[in-house]
Design an enzyme around this catalytic site. Structure first.
Site, mmCIF file in Angstrom:
data_model
loop_
_atom_site.group_PDB
_atom_site.id
_atom_site.type_symbol
_atom_site.label_atom_id
_atom_site.label_comp_id
_atom_site.label_asym_id
_atom_site.label_seq_id
_atom_site.Cartn_x
_atom_site.Cartn_y
_atom_site.Cartn_z
ATOM 1 N N GLN A 1 -8.484 -13.472 -0.690
ATOM 2 C CA GLN A 1 -9.360 -12.315 -0.518
ATOM 3 C C GLN A 1 -9.341 -11.771 0.905
ATOM 4 O OE1 GLN A 1 -10.520 -10.781 -2.899
ATOM 5 N NE2 GLN A 1 -12.170 -9.486 -2.176
ATOM 6 N N GLN B 1 8.806 -5.540 8.510
ATOM 7 C CA GLN B 1 7.880 -6.054 7.495
ATOM 8 C C GLN B 1 7.489 -4.986 6.468
ATOM 9 O OE1 GLN B 1 6.011 -8.938 10.907
ATOM 10 N NE2 GLN B 1 4.740 -8.696 9.105
ATOM 11 N N ARG C 1 6.353 -2.689 11.137
ATOM 12 C CA ARG C 1 6.173 -2.361 9.704
ATOM 13 C C ARG C 1 7.190 -1.292 9.327
ATOM 14 N NH1 ARG C 1 3.377 -5.352 6.880
ATOM 15 N NH2 ARG C 1 1.389 -5.085 7.959
ATOM 16 N N HIS D 1 9.981 -9.223 3.751
ATOM 17 C CA HIS D 1 10.088 -9.066 5.194
ATOM 18 C C HIS D 1 11.499 -9.490 5.609
ATOM 19 C CE1 HIS D 1 5.933 -8.295 5.158
ATOM 20 N NE2 HIS D 1 5.440 -9.415 5.657
HETATM 21 P P1 NAP Z 1 -5.143 -7.015 -0.748
HETATM 22 O O1 NAP Z 1 -3.987 -6.619 -1.589
HETATM 23 O O2 NAP Z 1 -5.777 -5.965 0.101
HETATM 24 O O3 NAP Z 1 -6.221 -7.714 -1.681
HETATM 25 C C1 NAP Z 1 -7.425 -8.283 -1.212
HETATM 26 C C2 NAP Z 1 -8.581 -7.808 -2.064
HETATM 27 O O4 NAP Z 1 -8.807 -6.428 -1.840
HETATM 28 C C3 NAP Z 1 -8.376 -7.875 -3.551
HETATM 29 O O5 NAP Z 1 -8.589 -9.178 -4.004
HETATM 30 C C4 NAP Z 1 -9.406 -6.900 -4.082
HETATM 31 O O6 NAP Z 1 -10.677 -7.580 -4.148
HETATM 32 C C5 NAP Z 1 -9.473 -5.878 -2.974
HETATM 33 N N1 NAP Z 1 -8.805 -4.588 -3.230
HETATM 34 C C6 NAP Z 1 -9.163 -3.432 -2.615
HETATM 35 N N2 NAP Z 1 -8.381 -2.424 -3.008
HETATM 36 C C7 NAP Z 1 -7.510 -2.912 -3.896
HETATM 37 C C8 NAP Z 1 -6.453 -2.331 -4.657
HETATM 38 N N3 NAP Z 1 -6.145 -1.032 -4.562
HETATM 39 N N4 NAP Z 1 -5.750 -3.133 -5.479
HETATM 40 C C9 NAP Z 1 -6.025 -4.442 -5.568
HETATM 41 N N5 NAP Z 1 -7.017 -5.039 -4.874
HETATM 42 C C10 NAP Z 1 -7.769 -4.288 -4.038
HETATM 43 O O7 NAP Z 1 -4.727 -8.178 0.286
HETATM 44 P P2 NAP Z 1 -3.463 -9.158 0.210
HETATM 45 O O8 NAP Z 1 -2.270 -8.492 0.786
HETATM 46 O O9 NAP Z 1 -3.377 -9.769 -1.132
HETATM 47 O O10 NAP Z 1 -3.892 -10.238 1.285
HETATM 48 C C11 NAP Z 1 -4.908 -11.217 1.031
HETATM 49 C C12 NAP Z 1 -4.915 -12.206 2.197
HETATM 50 O O11 NAP Z 1 -3.634 -12.851 2.270
HETATM 51 C C13 NAP Z 1 -5.113 -11.528 3.554
HETATM 52 O O12 NAP Z 1 -5.882 -12.350 4.386
HETATM 53 C C14 NAP Z 1 -3.701 -11.400 4.106
HETATM 54 O O13 NAP Z 1 -3.675 -11.384 5.518
HETATM 55 C C15 NAP Z 1 -3.074 -12.685 3.556
HETATM 56 N N6 NAP Z 1 -1.622 -12.591 3.403
HETATM 57 C C16 NAP Z 1 -1.055 -11.493 2.842
HETATM 58 C C17 NAP Z 1 0.318 -11.446 2.684
HETATM 59 C C18 NAP Z 1 0.980 -10.259 2.072
HETATM 60 O O14 NAP Z 1 2.219 -10.213 2.068
HETATM 61 N N7 NAP Z 1 0.269 -9.288 1.544
HETATM 62 C C19 NAP Z 1 1.109 -12.535 3.107
HETATM 63 C C20 NAP Z 1 0.487 -13.665 3.661
HETATM 64 C C21 NAP Z 1 -0.880 -13.686 3.782
HETATM 65 P P3 NAP Z 1 -11.725 -7.363 -5.344
HETATM 66 O O15 NAP Z 1 -11.019 -7.628 -6.638
HETATM 67 O O16 NAP Z 1 -12.781 -8.352 -5.043
HETATM 68 O O17 NAP Z 1 -12.141 -5.934 -5.193
#
Ligand code: NAP
Length: 372
Positions: A67, A156, A253, A260
């Site tokens: 999250q 990235q 980015r 990446h």
């Molecule tokens: P994300 O896609 O922004 O998702 C996080 C939360 O945002 C979702 O669980 C959802 O929560 C909400 N959300 C808001 N708008 C959304 C949308 N349009 N579609 C889907 N969900 C949405 O973040 P993430 O990239 O998965 O990253 C999560 C964590 O992992 C972060 O701390 C990040 O730094 C880390 N991380 C990410 C990556 C990567 O490649 N992305 C790699 C390593 C680590 P609700 O369902 O509760 O609304």
């Protein structure tokens, strides 16, 4: 059956994690509940639970949070305060610099994971995506203690910033789709470029155009001129390896969707041949693969499009540099949502499950041996 709670299953990392759990048959080994901060009702695995409900959360044996850091900062200490003693596995960076938290990447630090579990450690985090991908690529050199320093330039993908940002990149592409390709090239280029700075150009999440552009800053600013993403490169690599190796990064980015890429200059402590270098890289784990340094193979196997959705870690463009003995350059690509995020978390949950089952078996054998 161990109870597994997943928070953030709708996001970029969470949806890849859920997909992997299904594909690998892991959901059959856990009793899994999905939590959300915004969604209610039925989810893909049944009734959704509220991700701020400490009572429901504390009934889980393992929680995987995808999250984000704000959520972890808010909920993790409160769960521990009320006495929850389950395993917390996190995708976010919030806990990574805490001394009692292990950054998990089992093809590289399986032994550390096992001893942490033996020591009853309960908090585990996945590493920064570029760090995990670099370690999967160069594990063979690090494990032989050959690396003196590394300089890294990253390229990235948009999905590394999250689901909303990737969707926005698609909207930016779609915004540009009406083009009069019959126009003179300079006119066409100006028309398209002008569109990028229009007030209705979609850039709420990314803050800038990413299509036809690149963004040479990722994450927050540090006082020393580094971005936080660049700082993580050295800090997390050394935390995982238990070493002090200088690692410099410049993180950028780009408009890739998924995966990446990293261009690395590596200085080794001793000079080895190109062949020895390639053999060390190639033999470290089952996912890394050396790509011959020629144009056709590089363009076929060493791109985000080629690697997207796979666990493969191609390493190519390997050259011995003219800078002096022990200098090498290389290029590597990895799916940052798989080895860079979801896969180490999925595997950590499996390792915990296996560890718990082994302990239960041992206890059962011991009790049986003592019964009359
Ligand atoms: P994300 O896609 O922004 O998702 C996080 C939360 O945002 C979702 O669980 C959802 O929560 C909400 N959300 C808001 N708008 C959304 C949308 N349009 N579609 C889907 N969900 C949405 O973040 P993430 O990239 O998965 O990253 C999560 C964590 O992992 C972060 O701390 C990040 O730094 C880390 N991380 C990410 C990556 C990567 O490649 N992305 C790699 C390593 C680590 P609700 O369902 O509760 O609304």
């Amino acid at each position: 059956m161990m109870k597994l709670g997943i928070i953030g299953w709708r996001g970029m990392v969470g949806s890849v994690l859920l997909d992997r759990l299904k594909t690998c048959g892991d959901l059959e080994r856990f009793n899994t509940t999905l939590f959300s901060s915004t969604q209610k009702g039925l989810g893909p695995l049944g009734e959704l639970k509220d991700s701020f409900d400490l009572k429901s959360l504390s009934s889980m044996d393992i929680i995987i949070s995808c999250q984000g850091s704000d959520y972890t900062q808010n909920i993790h200490p409160r769960l521990r305060q009320i006495g929850w003693s389950g395993y917390w596995i996190d995708a976010s960076s919030f806990l990574r610099d805490k001394s009692n938290v292990l950054i998990t990447l089992d093809p590289v630090n399986q032994k550390d994971i096992e001893s942490a579990l033996e020591n009853n450690q309960k908090d585990f985090v996945g590493g920064n995506c570029t760090v995990s991908l670099m370690l999967m690529a160069l594990g063979g050199l690090f494990s032989k203690n050959l690396v003196e320093w590394v300089n890294c330039v990253t390229y990235q993908a948009a999905s590394g910033a999250g689901a909303a940002q990737l969707k926005e990149l698609f909207s930016q592409i779609s915004y540009l789709k009406e083009m009069d390709l019959a126009q003179d090239i300079l006119k066409l280029e100006k028309t398209v470029n002008d569109k990028l700075s229009r007030s209705d150009f979609p850039s709420k999440s990314l803050q800038h155009p990413l299509i036809g552009n690149l963004l040479p800053w990722i994450d927050s600013e540090m006082e020393n001129g580094m971005s936080k993403e660049e700082w993580k490169g050295e800090f997390e690599t050394n935390k995982i390896l238990g070493k002090k190796i200088p690692i410099e990064s410049l993180c950028v980015r780009v408009g890739a969707f998924r995966c990446h890429s990293q261009a690395l200059t590596v200085k080794l402590k001793e000079d080895i041949s190109l062949k020895q270098f390639e053999e060390l890289v190639d033999s470290h784990n089952q996912w890394v693969k050396v790509i011959p340094n020629n144009k056709a193979d590089s363009l076929k196997y060493l791109t985000p499009v080629a690697v997207s959705g796979s666990l493969s870690i191609p390493v190519g463009r390997i050259r011995k540099l003219s800078l002096g003995p022990g200098f090498f350059s290389l290029f590597t690509v990895g799916d940052q949502l798989l080895w860079g995020a979801a896969e180490p978390l999925r595997r950590m949950a499996q390792i915990i499950l296996n560890h718990t089952e082994q302990k239960q078996d041992l206890r059962r054998d011991y009790e049986l041996s003592r019964s009359p």
